[in-house]
Design an enzyme around this catalytic site. Sequence first.
Site, PDB file in Angstrom:
ATOM      1  N   PRO A 108       1.699  -6.583  10.296  1.00  0.00           N
ATOM      2  CA  PRO A 108       1.397  -6.257   8.887  1.00  0.00           C
ATOM      3  C   PRO A 108       2.707  -6.119   8.110  1.00  0.00           C
ATOM      4  O   PRO A 108       3.283  -5.033   8.028  1.00  0.00           O
ATOM      5  CB  PRO A 108       0.644  -4.921   8.995  1.00  0.00           C
ATOM      6  CG  PRO A 108       1.166  -4.303  10.245  1.00  0.00           C
ATOM      7  CD  PRO A 108       1.524  -5.418  11.186  1.00  0.00           C
ATOM      8  N   ASP A 153       8.096  -4.939   9.224  1.00  0.00           N
ATOM      9  CA  ASP A 153       6.843  -4.571   9.881  1.00  0.00           C
ATOM     10  C   ASP A 153       6.496  -3.151   9.429  1.00  0.00           C
ATOM     11  O   ASP A 153       7.212  -2.197   9.746  1.00  0.00           O
ATOM     12  CB  ASP A 153       7.022  -4.648  11.398  1.00  0.00           C
ATOM     13  CG  ASP A 153       5.725  -4.411  12.156  1.00  0.00           C
ATOM     14  OD1 ASP A 153       4.785  -3.841  11.580  1.00  0.00           O
ATOM     15  OD2 ASP A 153       5.664  -4.795  13.345  1.00  0.00           O
ATOM     16  N   HIS A 154       5.403  -3.026   8.706  1.00  0.00           N
ATOM     17  CA  HIS A 154       5.047  -1.727   8.141  1.00  0.00           C
ATOM     18  C   HIS A 154       4.616  -0.728   9.206  1.00  0.00           C
ATOM     19  O   HIS A 154       4.450   0.476   8.912  1.00  0.00           O
ATOM     20  CB  HIS A 154       3.926  -1.886   7.100  1.00  0.00           C
ATOM     21  CG  HIS A 154       4.146  -1.103   5.854  1.00  0.00           C
ATOM     22  ND1 HIS A 154       4.531   0.221   5.855  1.00  0.00           N
ATOM     23  CD2 HIS A 154       4.046  -1.448   4.539  1.00  0.00           C
ATOM     24  CE1 HIS A 154       4.653   0.655   4.627  1.00  0.00           C
ATOM     25  NE2 HIS A 154       4.379  -0.339   3.795  1.00  0.00           N
ATOM     26  N   ARG A 155       4.460  -1.181  10.439  1.00  0.00           N
ATOM     27  CA  ARG A 155       4.111  -0.252  11.512  1.00  0.00           C
ATOM     28  C   ARG A 155       5.312   0.563  11.961  1.00  0.00           C
ATOM     29  O   ARG A 155       5.155   1.686  12.471  1.00  0.00           O
ATOM     30  CB  ARG A 155       3.540  -1.024  12.711  1.00  0.00           C
ATOM     31  CG  ARG A 155       2.229  -1.734  12.439  1.00  0.00           C
ATOM     32  CD  ARG A 155       1.825  -2.597  13.621  1.00  0.00           C
ATOM     33  NE  ARG A 155       2.805  -3.661  13.890  1.00  0.00           N
ATOM     34  CZ  ARG A 155       2.703  -4.531  14.890  1.00  0.00           C
ATOM     35  NH1 ARG A 155       1.679  -4.449  15.743  1.00  0.00           N
ATOM     36  NH2 ARG A 155       3.626  -5.470  15.054  1.00  0.00           N
ATOM     37  N   CYS A 179       8.013   1.466  10.050  1.00  0.00           N
ATOM     38  CA  CYS A 179       8.567   2.367   9.034  1.00  0.00           C
ATOM     39  C   CYS A 179       7.769   2.236   7.752  1.00  0.00           C
ATOM     40  O   CYS A 179       6.964   1.319   7.592  1.00  0.00           O
ATOM     41  CB  CYS A 179      10.047   2.064   8.773  1.00  0.00           C
ATOM     42  SG  CYS A 179      10.347   0.485   7.957  1.00  0.00           S
TER      43      CYS A 179
END
Length: 497
Positions: free
Chosen positions: A294, A467-469, A471
Amino acid sequence: MAQVLEFKLPDLGEGLTEAEIVRWMVEVGDVVAVDQPVVEVETAKAMVEVPCPYGGVVTARFGEEGAELPVGAPLLTVAVGEPAESAGPAGATGATGPAGPAGPAGSTDGAGAARSAGEQPARGSGAGGEGAGEAKGSGNVLVGYGTSEAPARRRRVRPQRTASAAPARAGRTNGRTNGRVRSAEPADGPVPVISPLVRRLARQNGLDLRELTGSGPDGLILRADVEYALRAAAARGGTTAAHEAAAAPHPAGQLRAPAPALVGGQPPAEVRTPLKGVRGAVADKLSRSRREIPDATCWVDADATELMRARAAMNAAGGPKISLVALLARICTAALARFPELNSTVDTEAGEIVRFGHVHLGFAAQTDRGLVVPVVRDAHARDAEELTAEFARLTEAARAGRLTPGELTGGTFTLNNYGVFGVDGSTPIINHPEAAMLGVGRIVPKPWVHEGELAARQVVQLSLTFDHRVCDGGTAGGFLRYVADCVEQPAVLLRTL
């Protein structure tokens, strides 16, 4: 008597399961030495010359150029040791080419020729009365593959083909030296070509490279030169026109010619390109990145005037020249030290974020084979001069197709300088399984408010896809802002060194 050993496509490492035959370097009947390269193959990672661990006479080849073989499939067979008096080199099923060099009908001196040429049989192999003895590989390593002891097996040696096959072989060896293929090479030396892929492209389209004038350094023939000639042929209706168009060098700005005009009112035929090799690997990785990661992108414009001045001052001081990408890499490693969350990956099976203590910096490089991402190992521990040298080495190897699988894997963060294509910005796809990529656009003069006044400054757009996972936006924004600050005021970087 001679022992016929089978050499299989070795494990090329990095999880690769297949390879495409690009160019055979030996013919059936050739004498090969231990660890002599016999075939050039292309994997999803790199171009590799595969050495044969056995010395003797090649009796069979398996697979034509362009064919894909799985790891463990037979590549060729080699007759090791002294052959039986009544038999010649074996012509195993699946061999391409004749069974061996033509001598008197019904006789052969294949293995004897190997000894007379000073070629040594494989270590441990017998000769004479010990021909049936144990034969071993060289023990050398090829990209994670160690040649091992040959299997204790024999094959029946078939009689040599009759002398009537000799004229056909003689006709086919026109343009060869010592039985090896020298395609698209004149008698007085090789054609300057950037890579075997360019040769294959010309060969598949019936284009004689000797009639081309390359646009690269020292007349080097590039893929663009071949494509230009082929487009000219399509537009004019034949390969003769391609030869005429390629006979004189074309301007660099015209390497990418416009699409061919309609011929007889009909559009050009569609072209289908298989998704395999490097292109297939890129497609798989980018698709997986889109499915699993994501991602989000943030960007900022920065005034790079001071960075450009600092680089000019460094290069004017003497010593090795410092590249701009090396300075940007140095800024990246300093930023990752402050924001280590972006130097990580997500282990989906374990449900964990893995943060790395080292920075293996990948950088996007466009080559004739497609987009590749070489990796600079331990970039955090290198200064600007070392980074410049390593970028240059890897870029040259990438363009020549000589990168090893190890030089194309293991990156933890990627720097993408798409400004070389003349564009300002981009939203790149993360290089899976990494967690972030910094993009750098072109540096161009633009109106900019500097010290309260409007001035023309060297401006660059920086973008960060992450990758928004691993940070949130605050961390990503802090990383990008720090990079921009270092670009605008290189002295900021000194506080972290």
